[in-house]
Every structure is written in C-alpha cells, then in structure tokens.
Design a protein around this motif. Structure first.
Motif, PDB file in Angstrom:
ATOM      1  N   UNK A   6       0.878  -0.940   0.052  1.00  0.00           N
ATOM      2  CA  UNK A   6       0.186   0.153   0.037  1.00  0.00           C
ATOM      3  C   UNK A   6       0.857   1.296  -0.236  1.00  0.00           C
ATOM      4  N   UNK A   7       1.707   1.799   0.183  1.00  0.00           N
ATOM      5  CA  UNK A   7       2.592   1.763   0.514  1.00  0.00           C
ATOM      6  C   UNK A   7       3.625   2.126  -1.137  1.00  0.00           C
ATOM      7  N   UNK A   8       3.335   1.783  -1.961  1.00  0.00           N
ATOM      8  CA  UNK A   8       3.772   1.681  -3.254  1.00  0.00           C
ATOM      9  C   UNK A   8       5.340   0.824  -3.483  1.00  0.00           C
ATOM     10  N   UNK A   9       6.123   0.147  -2.251  1.00  0.00           N
ATOM     11  CA  UNK A   9       7.211  -0.109  -1.938  1.00  0.00           C
ATOM     12  C   UNK A   9       6.864  -1.680  -2.662  1.00  0.00           C
ATOM     13  N   UNK A  10       7.021  -2.192  -3.842  1.00  0.00           N
ATOM     14  CA  UNK A  10       6.478  -3.574  -3.919  1.00  0.00           C
ATOM     15  C   UNK A  10       7.823  -4.553  -3.566  1.00  0.00           C
ATOM     16  N   UNK A  11       8.797  -4.249  -4.582  1.00  0.00           N
ATOM     17  CA  UNK A  11      10.038  -4.365  -3.776  1.00  0.00           C
ATOM     18  C   UNK A  11      10.449  -4.897  -2.527  1.00  0.00           C
ATOM     19  N   UNK A  12       9.994  -4.362  -1.711  1.00  0.00           N
ATOM     20  CA  UNK A  12      10.072  -4.699  -0.009  1.00  0.00           C
ATOM     21  C   UNK A  12       9.542  -5.265   0.387  1.00  0.00           C
ATOM     22  N   UNK A  13       7.932  -5.364  -0.420  1.00  0.00           N
ATOM     23  CA  UNK A  13       6.837  -5.716   0.298  1.00  0.00           C
ATOM     24  C   UNK A  13       6.696  -7.568  -0.129  1.00  0.00           C
ATOM     25  N   UNK A  14       7.986  -7.318  -1.629  1.00  0.00           N
ATOM     26  CA  UNK A  14       8.234  -8.936  -2.222  1.00  0.00           C
ATOM     27  C   UNK A  14       9.221  -9.440  -1.654  1.00  0.00           C
ATOM     28  N   UNK A  15      10.250  -8.901  -0.357  1.00  0.00           N
ATOM     29  CA  UNK A  15      10.583  -9.538   0.133  1.00  0.00           C
ATOM     30  C   UNK A  15      10.531 -10.245   1.458  1.00  0.00           C
ATOM     31  N   UNK A  16       9.718  -9.183   2.084  1.00  0.00           N
ATOM     32  CA  UNK A  16       8.599  -9.367   3.227  1.00  0.00           C
ATOM     33  C   UNK A  16       8.439 -10.090   3.507  1.00  0.00           C
ATOM     34  N   UNK A  17       7.821 -10.577   2.252  1.00  0.00           N
ATOM     35  CA  UNK A  17       6.846 -11.788   2.186  1.00  0.00           C
ATOM     36  C   UNK A  17       7.620 -13.044   2.184  1.00  0.00           C
ATOM     37  N   UNK A  18       8.955 -13.188   1.390  1.00  0.00           N
ATOM     38  CA  UNK A  18       9.781 -14.157   1.154  1.00  0.00           C
ATOM     39  C   UNK A  18      10.522 -14.266   2.100  1.00  0.00           C
ATOM     40  N   UNK A  19      11.433 -13.308   2.773  1.00  0.00           N
ATOM     41  CA  UNK A  19      12.278 -13.787   3.839  1.00  0.00           C
ATOM     42  C   UNK A  19      11.377 -14.101   4.877  1.00  0.00           C
ATOM     43  N   UNK A  20      10.290 -12.301   5.920  1.00  0.00           N
ATOM     44  CA  UNK A  20       9.822 -12.495   6.849  1.00  0.00           C
ATOM     45  C   UNK A  20       8.519 -13.328   6.951  1.00  0.00           C
ATOM     46  N   UNK A  21       7.950 -13.710   6.036  1.00  0.00           N
ATOM     47  CA  UNK A  21       7.198 -14.928   6.504  1.00  0.00           C
ATOM     48  C   UNK A  21       6.775 -16.835   5.944  1.00  0.00           C
ATOM     49  N   UNK A  22       7.687 -16.163   4.630  1.00  0.00           N
ATOM     50  CA  UNK A  22       8.288 -17.722   4.623  1.00  0.00           C
ATOM     51  C   UNK A  22       9.673 -18.433   4.997  1.00  0.00           C
ATOM     52  N   UNK A  23      10.737 -18.092   5.287  1.00  0.00           N
ATOM     53  CA  UNK A  23      11.689 -18.900   4.821  1.00  0.00           C
ATOM     54  C   UNK A  23      12.330 -18.490   6.960  1.00  0.00           C
ATOM     55  N   UNK A  24      11.825 -17.376   7.180  1.00  0.00           N
ATOM     56  CA  UNK A  24      12.659 -16.924   8.930  1.00  0.00           C
ATOM     57  C   UNK A  24      11.313 -17.627   9.416  1.00  0.00           C
ATOM     58  N   UNK A  25       9.988 -17.878   8.969  1.00  0.00           N
ATOM     59  CA  UNK A  25       9.264 -19.099   9.731  1.00  0.00           C
ATOM     60  C   UNK A  25       9.416 -20.121  10.129  1.00  0.00           C
TER      61      UNK A  25
END
Lengths: 149, 251
Positions: free
Chosen positions: B60-79
């Motif tokens: 929603x802040x238009x930071x799609x690249x950061x969002x992508x990384x957050x979803x992949x790393x934060x929600x995926x791998x680190x979980x």
C-alpha cells in the motif's frame, strides 16, 4: 508425515511451479518487482517445502548438500567475476556498459544486471537451504511426554 | 511519476487511509498477541502473520520490492527457520515475573515516546520537497531510463548504480552461510553426532560427511517413528572411533 497424502500430491504439483515462479521473478526483475534475492528465497522455499513434505533425507538426495557449498561459492564468484570481466574489457569494476559494444542501447547493462543477479540468486538460494539443513538436521531431544508432537 | 498523479489522487486517498489504519491496527494486535502468548508454536506462526501484514502494508506504500522481500523472507523462510529452532528448545516459554518486566517496559515506552515526538518532523508521505525526493533519488529516476533502460528503477539502482553495495550484501549472505556451516555443519553438528535410538545411546565424534548417506538401515526400518528419517544411519555403533578424524575420508 506418512499419512499426509493430499499434502504430498499437492506439494509435488506446486514445487515445480514455485521453482518456475522463482526463475520468472529473477528474469523479470528488470521489468517488475523482484530480482535475484527474492528469486533465491523463492527457490529455497521450494526446496524447503519438499523437505517438509518428504523428509530431510529425501531432500538431501534431491538437492545434495555438496551442491550447497558449490552454489554458495559460485554465486559470489559469479558476481565478482562479472566485475572482473568488465575490468578485463577495459571498463571499471562492475561497469556493465563495456559488456556489449552497442552504443545506442545500453544492452551491456541488461547483461550485467542479469549476470550479477544470477550470482545473488545462487548464493541466496543455497545459503537459505544450508541454514535449513543445518537446523533441520539437528536431533531434537524428544521427551516421552512430547511424543505426539 | 508518482507525483504527477498526486493532483488527482484525492478521490481514493480516504479508502487508502482506512486500509493503512486497518493494517496498522492488525500489526498492533498481532504484536500484543506475540508478547502475551506462551505457546512458542503460536508465536512463530504469529510472527509469520506479522510479516505478511507488513508486506501488505508495504504494497500500500508502493514499495513492492520491499513487500516482495518481506513476504518471501519474513513470512516464508524465517517462519520455517524459527519452527526448526523451536523444535530444538521448548514448546512453551516460561512465565516472566512482573518485577523483571518493568525495566524493559520502561525502555519500550521511552523509545516509543521519542519516536512519536519525532513524527511531526518527518516529511509527509510522498512529499516532493522531502530530502528523499529532491536529492539523489530523483536523479536516479531521471537518469535510469536513458542510461540503463530498465523499467524497474529499484533493480537498476541495486544492480548497477549500487553494484558494489549489492556485492557486499552477497558476500554478507555468503559469510552467514559459511558461519552456519562452520558452527553446525550441513548435518547440524560440527563434528559430533548423538542420537537415542530405541533407548540406545549412539554417538560419533566424526561428523557424518555432508554427502548423501544412502546406507540402508536394516533394523530401524520397522519402526520409522522412533528415528527421524533424516537421521544419519547408526554407523558408529559397529565401529566406534576414539579420536576425531578429519572429515574427508568416508568409511
């Protein structure tokens, strides 16, 4: 995990798609969100999903741990190697313009970015899998009252 | 290009604000839940949820690249990694006495108050006169279409203009992997291997080498639940080694 047949069937269907999506994210990183880092994490997530569904041993047969050492190193070497190639071609270190002789179109930049991101992809994917292997292979001390876990 | 639209953007500003407030409220709720929970499994899952909400907020802040990384790393791998780490510790965390919670709470309150105090000095979101949008950021925006011809400016900055930085990041990730491999080894043990198989203590002071161990186990196959399938085969039972050996030679 032996009884989770639905998970396994769906997983087998999903894992190739995840890997392909990772490659799409990598090669489409110039045009949309994404890049080597995200692609590496997605590919690693595919491998980890395989390990979660089929066990770590099967996963280590599919993606041998020796690949990890090689992949980690190859990634960094790819990145630095791209820099060295630009150096050899007469440019500055990591100056991608010299990678292609075209002067009207910065094709060299595209080539350089893809190669450099490929190095990032290799390193990130293998390091993520390496960390998962390292932690996942440790024997948890399963107490008697926790057998159901 | 964001700023050209800023004039006629007013129509959907209100729904965006509601969306942002909703996401922020969910972050606060999840944060409190993480602090209050005792079950570590639930905490790990909620951390994944937290990352996913963060990613939605970044979109929603238009930071799609950061969002992508957050979803992949934060929600995926680190979980997954936190789950693996949790399996090695405990399923629940112990209760912290109230006296010991006072100090950290004061620190958190003080930091939060300082941040709130600083908020009015921050530029408004998308302010074209802010330092971010007047300095080198704008320069990249104007120069990238001519010099790199890459539609995604983030990629151009990361991989070309700031190529040295990205090289450093790659080396940092490499070093992280190297550190894990040196400390734990790919099989989770740097040199030692212990297991309890059906009440028998097995141990080996030589790391099971990182190659695949295809040795078929004769006995434990009947009771696969007792032994984790990924465990190294109980090779050392037959020939215990008194001294640590270098890793190269396989048996």
């Amino acid at each position: 995990m032996n009884s989770h047949i639905i998970l396994r069937v769906v997983g087998k269907f999903l894992i190739p798609l995840i890997i392909i999506f990772g490659l799409y994210v990598h090669f489409h990183g110039d045009f949309g969100p994404g890049g080597g880092f995200q692609a590496g994490v997605i590919v690693a997530a595919g491998v980890i999903l395989y390990a979660l569904l089929f066990g770590l041993k099967a996963c280590k047969q599919a993606v041998p741990p020796s690949w990890i050492r090689i992949g980690m190193t190859v990634g960094v070497l790819f990145y630095v190697g791209t820099g060295l190639v630009t150096w050899m071609l007469g440019g500055k270190f990591l100056d991608f313009d010299v990678l292609h002789p075209a002067t009207d179109h910065p094709l060299g930049q595209h080539i350089g970015i893809i190669f450099v991101e490929l190095g990032v992809l290799f390193t990130v994917a293998t390091v993520m899998v390496a960390i998962f292997y390292a932690f996942g292979s440790r024997q948890p001390q399963i107490m008697d009252d926790e057998k159901d876990f | 290009m964001m700023f050209a639209e800023a004039a006629h953007i007013g129509a959907h500003v209100v729904p965006m604000i509601i969306l942002d407030i909703g996401l922020m409220a969910m972050l606060v709720v999840v944060g409190f839940a993480i602090v209050r929970m005792r079950s570590l499994f639930a905490v790990v899952m909620l951390q994944g949820v937290y990352s996913l909400i963060c990613a939605a907020w970044f979109v929603s802040l238009d930071a799609v690249d950061v969002a992508f990384t957050e979803a992949a790393v934060g929600a995926g791998i680190s979980t997954v990694l936190m789950l693996g780490a949790m399996l090695l510790t405990d399923k629940t965390s112990s209760e912290v006495p109230v006296q010991r919670a006072v100090g950290p709470l004061l620190i958190v309150l003080f930091t939060g108050a300082a941040m709130l105090y600083a908020v009015p000095d921050m530029p408004a979101y998308g302010d074209k006169d802010s330092a971010v949008n007047t300095g080198v950021g704008m320069q990249y925006m104007t120069v990238t279409p001519e010099q790199i011809e890459v539609p995604n400016v983030v990629t151009a900055v990361l991989a070309s203009y700031r190529s040295y930085d990205t090289m450093g990041e790659t080396v940092v990730i490499f070093m992280a992997g190297l550190g894990v491999l040196l400390l734990l080894g790919l099989n989770g043990n740097a040199g030692r291997w212990t297991a309890q198989v059906q009440g028998v203590n097995l141990s080996c002071d030589r790391a099971p080498a990182a190659e695949v161990l295809p040795t078929p186990r004769a006995k434990p196959k009947t009771t696969p639940d007792e032994v984790r399938p990924d465990a190294a085969p109980p090779k050392p039972k037959s020939k215990p080694k008194p001294k640590p050996k270098p890793r190269g030679g396989t048996s």
